[in-house]
Design a protein around this motif. Structure first.
Motif, short mmCIF file in Angstrom:
data_model
loop_
_atom_site.label_atom_id
_atom_site.label_comp_id
_atom_site.label_asym_id
_atom_site.label_seq_id
_atom_site.Cartn_x
_atom_site.Cartn_y
_atom_site.Cartn_z
N ILE A 305 79.25 51.24 115.92
CA ILE A 305 79.09 50.63 117.24
C ILE A 305 80.41 50.63 118.01
CG2 ILE A 305 78.62 48.43 118.42
CD1 ILE A 305 76.57 47.84 116.20
N TRP A 306 81.50 50.30 117.32
CA TRP A 306 82.83 50.21 117.96
C TRP A 306 83.33 51.57 118.45
CZ3 TRP A 306 85.71 46.77 120.14
CH2 TRP A 306 87.09 46.97 120.32
N GLU A 307 83.13 52.58 117.62
CA GLU A 307 83.67 53.90 117.95
C GLU A 307 82.68 54.76 118.73
OE1 GLU A 307 85.22 55.79 114.47
OE2 GLU A 307 86.60 54.12 113.99
N ARG A 309 79.73 55.67 121.75
CA ARG A 309 79.71 55.54 123.20
C ARG A 309 78.50 54.77 123.71
NH1 ARG A 309 80.46 61.14 126.00
NH2 ARG A 309 80.76 59.73 127.78
N THR A 310 77.58 54.41 122.80
CA THR A 310 76.37 53.69 123.21
C THR A 310 76.65 52.20 123.36
OG1 THR A 310 74.89 55.29 122.17
CG2 THR A 310 74.00 53.09 122.58
N LEU A 311 76.38 51.66 124.52
CA LEU A 311 76.46 50.22 124.74
C LEU A 311 75.11 49.57 124.42
CD1 LEU A 311 78.40 50.07 128.13
CD2 LEU A 311 79.30 49.56 125.87
N SER A 313 73.87 48.18 121.79
CA SER A 313 73.21 48.42 120.50
C SER A 313 72.66 47.12 119.92
CB SER A 313 74.18 49.04 119.50
OG SER A 313 74.56 50.34 119.88
N VAL A 331 83.76 43.13 118.50
CA VAL A 331 82.94 44.34 118.60
C VAL A 331 81.67 44.05 119.38
CG1 VAL A 331 81.62 46.05 117.28
CG2 VAL A 331 83.87 45.30 116.47
N ARG A 335 81.36 45.83 123.10
CA ARG A 335 80.34 46.87 123.11
C ARG A 335 78.96 46.34 123.56
NH1 ARG A 335 82.37 50.89 124.23
NH2 ARG A 335 80.65 52.13 123.38
N ARG A 336 78.91 45.09 124.00
CA ARG A 336 77.66 44.47 124.48
C ARG A 336 76.55 44.61 123.43
NH1 ARG A 336 74.83 45.31 128.65
NH2 ARG A 336 74.92 43.27 129.64
N ALA A 337 76.91 44.45 122.16
CA ALA A 337 75.96 44.60 121.06
C ALA A 337 75.43 43.24 120.64
CB ALA A 337 76.64 45.30 119.89
#
Length: 398
Positions: A305-307, A309-311, A313, A331, A335-337
């Motif tokens: 998730i951190w590395e 490119r998908t926000l 998740s 994280v 990453r808006r996870a």
């Protein structure tokens, strides 16, 4: 009809760990919502019982098939101190088995078949929800019966289906009629026994996880029945890439059959790096933790998730475990996870939707890799502690 039946029964000692306190819904010596904190020295026995009789609103079902679930294994498995692995609602002694299908033999007054909206007559092929919700508490009223405040569970604290017969309230039953065009004879009941575990996966990735948009990537951690069912559901839902993380070669091959486009062996490659390689650096919109090993698995998910490119998740945790997840809040924030928990399956039409998916081409029966008899259930539950060659072992009744 005979008057007695044999059933696979789990017995254990009520021996709470130091510091354990009874919860509001626990019953001293009989039931707890924290099984691994209380029950010790589990044993599997085949006991004899009277065949139950249906009361008002209930039906007597002749069980035709019942699968072994990972929870059956963990309830019967002691840790180094003798306590069961399973952390949830348990009450022993109890007949195990909750992934069932069968035929209605007899119905009590007021037992209505929801497919026909008429009383059961007998002869109907059915499956059943495992979670027995009250329909009266706040969670049930809010539409979340799998979080019922008076929850009971078949095969956990209410006698289950590793037996010739079981009595259940009609409101928990679902007709297998939609499957009859595709499955004949014993295959109907084998398919029917897979509705419950498939519904657990459906609830996790669709209801709780929020589903995906066609074209999204997904990662399934764990190639057990729930993880493999999720592969089938998400591929049918339009996933661009279904990536399964599973070290077992036999389960990896089964994963490909169930809809996985790629399989990662996390013992041989870096999980996060491989996910990013397969997705051109994007990662996935949805990650399912279905291993029950969060301390081992979650760091890799977090790295992807951190590395990636998908926000936005979503990580869905469906496997039951005592262990705490090593979560880095930064994280999730950057990453808006989000992390979502998923329990069970009841509510929001999960069962009928799974049945309709199965009736129209989502074949779950490859999950069944071994069929056994009732007397073979205990030895196979014990075998599954360490041997993962088989996926779903299903008891087929004579």
């Amino acid at each position: 009809m005979m008057s007695k039946m044999k059933a696979v029964t789990l017995v254990a000692d009520w021996d709470p760990r130091p510091g354990f306190k009874l919860g509001a819904k626990d019953i001293e010596g009989k039931q707890t919502y924290l099984g691994s904190k209380v029950w010790r020295n589990p044993k599997l026995e085949i006991r004899e019982y009277d065949i139950p009789k249906p009361g008002k609103g209930e039906v007597l079902i002749e069980v035709k098939a019942c699968g072994i679930c990972g929870s059956d294994v963990h309830m019967a498995q002691p840790d180094d101190d003798g306590y069961i692995f399973y952390p949830g609602l348990t009450g022993f002694p109890c007949i195990l088995g909750h992934e069932l299908s069968g035929v209605v033999v007899e119905a009590g007054p007021g037992a209505i078949d929801k497919r026909t909206n008429k009383p059961y007559k007998g002869g109907e092929a059915v499956t059943a929800e495992e979670m027995l919700w009250c329909g009266e508490c706040q969670p049930c009223a809010d539409g979340w019966p799998n979080h019922c405040e008076r929850l009971n569970e078949i095969g956990f604290n209410v006698n289950g289906a590793f037996a010739k017969y079981i009595v259940l309230p009609a409101k928990y039953l679902w007709s297998l009629d939609p499957l009859k065009e595709r499955y004949k004879g014993d295959d109907l009941f084998l398919a029917g026994s897979l509705v419950e575990p498939t519904s657990v996966a459906y609830n996790a990735v669709i209801e709780r996880g929020g589903g995906i948009r066609p074209g999204d990537n997904v990662v399934i951690c764990g190639g057990g029945p729930i993880g493999l069912a999720a592969c089938a559901i998400l591929k049918r839902h339009g996933a661009a890439r279904v990536i399964l993380s599973e070290p077992s070669a036999t389960r990896a091959e089964l994963g490909r059959k169930m809809g996985a486009d790629y399989v990662i062996d996390p013992t041989k490659v870096d999980f996060a790096e491989e996910v990013l390689r397969l997705t051109d650096g994007y990662g996935a919109s949805l990650y399912l933790e279905a291993t029950g090993l969060p301390t081992v698995v979650y760091p890799g998910i977090e790295k992807a998730i951190w590395e990636g490119r998908t926000l936005n998740s979503t990580v869905v945790v469906v496997a039951r475990a005592d262990a705490k997840m090593p979560v880095t809040g930064e994280v999730l924030q950057v990453r808006r996870a989000r992390i979502i928990g998923a329990q069970g399956h009841s509510g929001h039409g999960t069962f009928p939707r799974v049945i309709e998916c199965m009736a129209t081409g989502m074949d779950m029966t490859p999950l069944i890799t071994k069929k056994i008899k009732l007397e073979e259930v205990p030895e196979n539950i014990i075998m599954l502690r360490t041997d993962r060659k088989e996926c779903k072992i299903t008891c087929v009744m004579d």
